[in-house]
Write an enzyme that holds these catalytic residues in place. Structure first.
Site, PDB file in Angstrom:
ATOM      1  N   SER A 196      41.969 -15.099  -1.319  1.00 20.98           N
ATOM      2  CA  SER A 196      42.721 -14.158  -0.164  1.00 20.98           C
ATOM      3  C   SER A 196      43.517 -15.327   0.542  1.00 20.98           C
ATOM      4  O   SER A 196      44.505 -14.609   1.241  1.00 20.98           O
ATOM      5  CB  SER A 196      41.436 -13.699   0.491  1.00 20.98           C
ATOM      6  OG  SER A 196      40.575 -14.741   1.034  1.00 20.98           O
ATOM      7  N   ASP A 247      45.957 -21.539  -7.609  1.00 20.67           N
ATOM      8  CA  ASP A 247      46.098 -20.265  -6.822  1.00 20.67           C
ATOM      9  C   ASP A 247      47.233 -19.527  -6.570  1.00 20.67           C
ATOM     10  O   ASP A 247      47.599 -18.386  -6.884  1.00 20.67           O
ATOM     11  CB  ASP A 247      45.152 -20.321  -5.593  1.00 20.67           C
ATOM     12  CG  ASP A 247      43.709 -20.733  -5.944  1.00 20.67           C
ATOM     13  OD1 ASP A 247      43.359 -20.826  -7.241  1.00 20.67           O
ATOM     14  OD2 ASP A 247      42.985 -21.178  -5.167  1.00 20.67           O
ATOM     15  N   GLY A 282      36.334 -16.389  -2.704  1.00 22.11           N
ATOM     16  CA  GLY A 282      36.849 -17.434  -4.033  1.00 22.11           C
ATOM     17  C   GLY A 282      37.869 -16.660  -4.977  1.00 22.11           C
ATOM     18  O   GLY A 282      38.103 -17.290  -5.965  1.00 22.11           O
TER      19      GLY A 282
HETATM   20  C1  GLA Z   1      40.566 -23.808  -5.318  1.00 25.10           C
HETATM   21  C2  GLA Z   1      41.771 -24.562  -5.150  1.00 25.10           C
HETATM   22  C3  GLA Z   1      42.607 -24.516  -6.461  1.00 25.10           C
HETATM   23  C4  GLA Z   1      41.683 -25.123  -7.422  1.00 25.10           C
HETATM   24  C5  GLA Z   1      40.348 -24.412  -7.674  1.00 25.10           C
HETATM   25  C6  GLA Z   1      39.480 -24.883  -8.477  1.00 25.10           C
HETATM   26  O1  GLA Z   1      40.845 -22.444  -5.874  1.00 25.10           O
HETATM   27  O2  GLA Z   1      42.544 -23.723  -4.251  1.00 25.10           O
HETATM   28  O3  GLA Z   1      43.685 -25.498  -6.506  1.00 25.10           O
HETATM   29  O4  GLA Z   1      41.520 -26.500  -7.387  1.00 25.10           O
HETATM   30  O5  GLA Z   1      39.720 -24.535  -6.568  1.00 25.10           O
HETATM   31  O6  GLA Z   1      39.795 -25.017  -9.914  1.00 25.10           O
END
Ligand code: GLA
Length: 387
Positions: free
Chosen positions: A127, A172, A124
């Site tokens: 990567s 991300d 999480g």
């Molecule tokens: C994942 C998704 C992001 C976001 C998070 C939760 O990392 O890729 O876009 O939605 O979950 O905040």
């Protein structure tokens, strides 16, 4: 690392008169603002100082050869024939990036690439976004595409949405592409306006705890949550002229939530609206160096993700509960999509060793899983590091 990667690259692909370049893209950790990027909210992530490297060299033909030091799988494709293939596994991420660049009208050529990542896989910490943005940035350089960074970030997200099939938000890729050393990014996901905030923790440390409960984003309940938010939005739109849940503040939500005729959707929306408010308050607290308040907001974010959004699970909850029992913990919450993966805590410097020791043993006693901890440094976004 870069020297070793280049030497492994030459072992694998041989010598040629063309230069080998090396690029890096970080992983990310989100401090607060979870599951609201796709609801038009504010998020507050930062880039880490570990991530993914790529050594790359152009070829004369249209062949692209992918390899990594992390897995055995090697894949060779024709740049003019990029399709998603289950068996191509991790290479679907970079393939997707090449495809969206082509779909935008860019002409790409063949190249050899060797990746190496030190983001724990499935943790999480992004990567996959790291791999995508890395590939976008290296293509931009290799083929002189002249795309600006935010556009490369958006294209990387698109690759994940349309090629890999995961309906993720922009957070991300944005953090990976736009990160800045020792700063967190306050990003308005509605407008993509952003602002860097110095991460002044007065000596406290960011400690990331890996529950070791893997989370697969594609087969998790991520898309289901998005659907529930869309449903809540549709109900609210009967009376309110809004395009995203985070356009309303908590007060407006309380006034109009009777419109949401679905209890689950209502809880999801409540999380989104209040989480957005927490981000704003958290950034103000940080700017005033009020870490205690920042920590409280992190804790409240976790509670809401557990009770209203229901994306935590026993591992993340156990780790956060154990973290909060340790003296010197200022705040703790899950980070990222949830359903496993990592927590992020702010811990006073002198308590970090005790924190890791205590949380590790009590978490393991509760779950049977052996966690890992990283004291995180906040690094810069993606870029070329060699030559
Ligand atoms: C994942 C998704 C992001 C976001 C998070 C939760 O990392 O890729 O876009 O939605 O979950 O905040």
């Amino acid at each position: 690392m870069q020297k070793e990667l280049v030497s492994k690259f030459l072992d694998l692909y041989g010598d040629s008169d063309k230069d080998v370049m090396v690029f890096f893209a970080p992983g990310r950790v989100n401090l607060i603002g979870e599951h609201i990027d796709y609801n038009g909210g504010y998020v507050f992530p930062c880039a880490l100082d570990f991530g993914t490297y790529a050594a790359v060299r152009r070829r004369e033909d249209d062949t692209v050869r992918f390899a990594t030091l992390n897995f055995d799988l090697k894949v060779e494709v024709d740049i003019n024939h990029l399709v998603y293939e289950e068996k191509d596994d991790w290479t679907n991420y970079p393939k997707g990036v090449l495809k969206v660049l082509q779909d935008k009208g860019h002409t790409l050529g063949g190249f050899d690439v060797l990746y190496y990542g030190n983001i724990p896989n499935g943790s999480g910490l992004s990567s996959s976004a790291s791999l995508e943005v890395l590939t976008a940035v290296l293509c931009n350089d290799l083929f002189a595409l002249n795309e600006n960074r935010v556009e490369l970030v958006k294209l990387s997200q698109k690759a994940e949405n349309v090629f890999v099939g995961v309906n993720c938000g922009i957070m991300d890729q944005f953090a990976v592409g736009m990160g800045k050393k020792d700063h967190a990014i306050l990003l308005d996901c509605n407008t993509l306006e952003y602002e860097y905030t110095p991460l002044v923790l007065n000596g406290a440390k960011l400690v990331i705890g890996n529950t070791k409960k893997r989370r697969g984003l594609a087969d998790s309940k991520y898309n289901e949550r998005r659907g529930e938010c869309d449903k809540a939005l549709e109900f609210l739109q009967k009376e309110l002229d809004i395009q995203a849940l985070c356009e309303i503040d908590p007060q407006t939500f309380e006034q109009y939530n009777y419109l949401i005729e679905d209890e689950t959707a209502k809880r999801r929306a409540e999380h989104a609206v209040y989480e957005n408010q927490r981000v704003k308050e958290a950034v103000q607290a940080l700017q005033k160096a009020d870490l205690e308040q920042f920590g409280k907001l992190m804790n409240a974010s976790h509670d809401s993700l557990r009770d209203l959004y229901e994306v935590t699970g026993i591992e993340l909850d156990a780790m956060v509960e154990e973290a909060l029992k340790v003296e010197g913990t200022i705040g703790s919450r899950m980070t990222g999509a949830g359903f496993g993966g990592c927590t992020v805590s702010i811990v006073e410097e002198e308590a970090v060793d005790t924190f890791i020791e205590k949380v590790a043993s009590s978490y393991e006693a509760r779950t049977g899983l052996q966690p890992e901890f990283y004291v995180a440094n906040v690094g810069d976004g993606a870029g070329r590091i060699l030559p």
